[in-house]
Design a protein around this motif. Structure first.
Motif, short mmCIF file in Angstrom:
data_model
loop_
_atom_site.label_atom_id
_atom_site.label_comp_id
_atom_site.label_asym_id
_atom_site.label_seq_id
_atom_site.Cartn_x
_atom_site.Cartn_y
_atom_site.Cartn_z
N PHE A 87 0.88 -1.15 0.13
CA PHE A 87 0.13 0.00 0.10
C PHE A 87 0.83 1.03 -0.18
CE2 PHE A 87 -3.78 -2.05 2.44
CZ PHE A 87 -4.11 -2.62 1.32
N GLN A 88 1.80 1.14 0.63
CA GLN A 88 2.93 2.47 0.94
C GLN A 88 3.86 2.65 -0.32
OE1 GLN A 88 3.04 4.68 3.52
NE2 GLN A 88 4.49 5.85 2.66
N ALA A 89 4.56 1.46 -0.95
CA ALA A 89 5.55 1.83 -1.56
C ALA A 89 5.78 0.93 -2.81
CB ALA A 89 6.67 1.11 -0.50
N ALA A 90 4.77 0.14 -3.12
CA ALA A 90 4.97 -0.89 -4.11
C ALA A 90 4.83 -0.25 -5.60
CB ALA A 90 4.04 -2.08 -4.18
N PHE A 134 -10.78 5.76 -8.56
CA PHE A 134 -12.06 5.28 -8.13
C PHE A 134 -12.55 4.30 -9.25
CE2 PHE A 134 -11.50 9.83 -6.70
CZ PHE A 134 -11.85 9.57 -5.60
N GLN A 135 -11.70 3.11 -9.31
CA GLN A 135 -12.32 1.95 -9.96
C GLN A 135 -12.37 0.80 -9.10
OE1 GLN A 135 -9.31 0.92 -13.03
NE2 GLN A 135 -11.04 0.31 -14.63
N MET A 136 -13.62 0.93 -8.23
CA MET A 136 -14.08 -0.16 -7.29
C MET A 136 -13.78 -1.76 -7.83
SD MET A 136 -13.78 1.33 -4.43
CE MET A 136 -12.79 2.98 -4.99
N ASN A 137 -14.19 -1.88 -9.03
CA ASN A 137 -14.27 -3.10 -9.44
C ASN A 137 -12.69 -3.78 -9.50
OD1 ASN A 137 -13.77 -1.47 -11.45
ND2 ASN A 137 -14.49 -2.61 -13.13
N LEU A 138 -11.83 -2.86 -9.77
CA LEU A 138 -10.29 -3.23 -9.75
C LEU A 138 -9.85 -3.49 -8.25
CD1 LEU A 138 -7.55 -3.56 -11.09
CD2 LEU A 138 -7.06 -1.04 -10.94
N ILE A 151 -4.68 -2.55 -5.56
CA ILE A 151 -5.74 -1.88 -4.39
C ILE A 151 -5.68 -0.61 -4.20
CG2 ILE A 151 -6.81 -1.96 -2.12
CD1 ILE A 151 -5.96 -5.10 -2.09
N THR A 152 -4.49 0.00 -4.09
CA THR A 152 -4.10 1.30 -3.87
C THR A 152 -4.21 2.20 -5.13
OG1 THR A 152 -2.47 0.69 -2.36
CG2 THR A 152 -2.38 3.05 -3.24
N TYR A 153 -4.06 1.65 -6.24
CA TYR A 153 -4.21 2.09 -7.59
C TYR A 153 -5.57 2.11 -8.07
CZ TYR A 153 -4.04 3.18 -12.53
OH TYR A 153 -4.35 3.62 -13.87
#
Length: 187
Positions: A163-166, A181-185, A174-176
């Motif tokens: 979440f922080q650094a990848a 705002f692409q909740m399906n991703l 998940i972060t991307y």
């Protein structure tokens, strides 16, 4: 707001077909394996040290319990600053699983049959022989249970670290997905 099953399935199939899902999964898998092995190795070494020296156990046990209770997600920015973007992911995987490993294994080591330990001591066994011939074999069920628990904990640690650094991995996806705002991703 949270997407719907058909959109999630469509995104899943698209990512599976273009290979991006496998790439991100493979990155997370590799980081999880390294974090898992590191956490287990360090946890076994620490548990043996605590078993070996009752004084060290009495001194460190309260600290281990407190650090285990601490929310590990608070360590993410600290590890990122100290270790950089790549190593912080591995450090999170190890940090999440390490203290549980130490506590579980030390408990298993302490539960070894005291009569067997007295018997081999009576015959002149060294502390190392007691550990290798009585304590470790008696702790195999505890070690297997610890392995089962740590697989999940290492994965959680990796995803939180991502979440922080990848730049790749499931935590990155998940972060991307949440940033655009692409909740399906995200789902």
């Amino acid at each position: 707001l949270t997407s719907y099953p058909s959109a999630v399935a469509r995104t899943f199939m698209t990512m599976l077909e273009d290979g991006s899902l496998l790439i991100h999964t493979w990155v997370t898998f590799g980081e999880t394996v390294i974090g898992f092995v590191g956490g287990m190795a360090l946890g076994i070494a620490c548990a043996i040290a605590l078993w070996w020296s009752p004084f060290v156990h009495r001194v460190l046990d309260p600290f281990i319990v407190v650090v285990n209770a601490m929310p590990k997600i608070a360590l993410v920015p600290i590890f990122y600053i100290w270790l950089g973007d790549v190593a912080s992911i591995y450090a999170m995987a190890i940090a999440v699983s390490l203290f549980v490993t130490i506590i579980m294994l030390y408990t298993g080591f302490s539960a070894a049959d005291p009569d067997k330990i007295k018997l081999v001591r009576l015959f002149g066994a060294s502390r190392w022989q007691v550990l290798s011939k009585i304590v470790l074999p008696a702790s195999v069920p505890t070690m297997i249970s610890t392995l089962k628990v740590n697989v999940g904990l290492a994965l959680v640690g990796v995803v939180v670290g991502e979440f922080q650094a990848a730049k790749a991995g499931l935590g990155y996806l998940i972060t991307y997905g949440s940033q655009i705002f692409q909740m399906n991703l995200v789902m």
